[in-house]
Design an enzyme around this catalytic site. Sequence first.
Site, short mmCIF file in Angstrom:
data_model
loop_
_atom_site.label_atom_id
_atom_site.label_comp_id
_atom_site.label_asym_id
_atom_site.label_seq_id
_atom_site.Cartn_x
_atom_site.Cartn_y
_atom_site.Cartn_z
CG ASP A 106 -1.86 -1.13 1.28
OD1 ASP A 106 -2.15 -1.70 0.22
OD2 ASP A 106 -2.31 -1.47 2.39
N1 URA Z 1 -1.20 -5.90 3.91
C1 URA Z 1 -1.68 -4.65 3.93
O1 URA Z 1 -2.70 -4.38 4.53
N2 URA Z 1 -0.98 -3.69 3.27
C2 URA Z 1 0.17 -3.93 2.60
O2 URA Z 1 0.75 -3.00 2.03
C3 URA Z 1 0.64 -5.24 2.60
C4 URA Z 1 -0.05 -6.21 3.25
#
Ligand code: URA
Length: 239
Positions: A106
């Site tokens: 993310d």
């Molecule tokens: N899980 C999440 O919630 N975000 C990420 O970036 C990776 C795994």
Amino acid sequence: MTRMRLDRFLAKCGEGSRTEVKKLIRAGQVTVDGFVCKDPGFSLDASTALVYVQDRRLHYREHHYLMLNKPAGVVSAARDRLNPTVLDLLPPEYKRLNLFPVGRLDKGTEGLLLLTNDGLLAHRLLDPKRRVPKRYRARVRGEVGEHDRRLFARGIELKDFTALPARLEILEAGAESEVEITVYEGKFHQVKRMFRAVGKEVLYLKRVAMGGLVLDPGLAPGEFRELSREELNLLRKWR
Ligand code: URA
């Protein structure tokens, strides 16, 4: 033996676009096995030829593998209209190698991201059937306890799927808790959604390992380096 044109060899080594490297060759800046070669179409064996640009030896590699410590605020896509991408963090010579991120983190998540142009390895690492482990460090609002550990180990039920059993290690428990969590799939917002399902909010998330590859603690957010041979061999186990 890997035969190819000299201009392709230079472009594959990140020396520039086809047009740019042709100019370099025609300007007499390139030697092959000790002789100046001004012919961009000159055919050579990429695995044995001694190619120099001025006094700099070029080493041909079909594939490149970079470990990046992704900072928060950039997106793990090759292109984005609104945000800076992880490829924007690379210097120009790497931008020409057609690298792409293996999987996604993310925008706000930090940590280990593999960048490569090896489509086969990427495909294998992302194949859900292979269950490649991904380990994250997380700071979570709320007291994470043994009950949560057991729920995660059993497999948390989310709206659209049931997460595979995940390993939760509680490093510090309190009003805010510090944990490490290992998941074996890579669904959208997976870790955040798993914690939300047990009534907790992820405040900070960083990926620290993937498929045996561990983030180099010497890399500050935004920094990257090439993988060592040993690190690459760890990932090739998934082939
Ligand atoms: N899980 C999440 O919630 N975000 C990420 O970036 C990776 C795994």
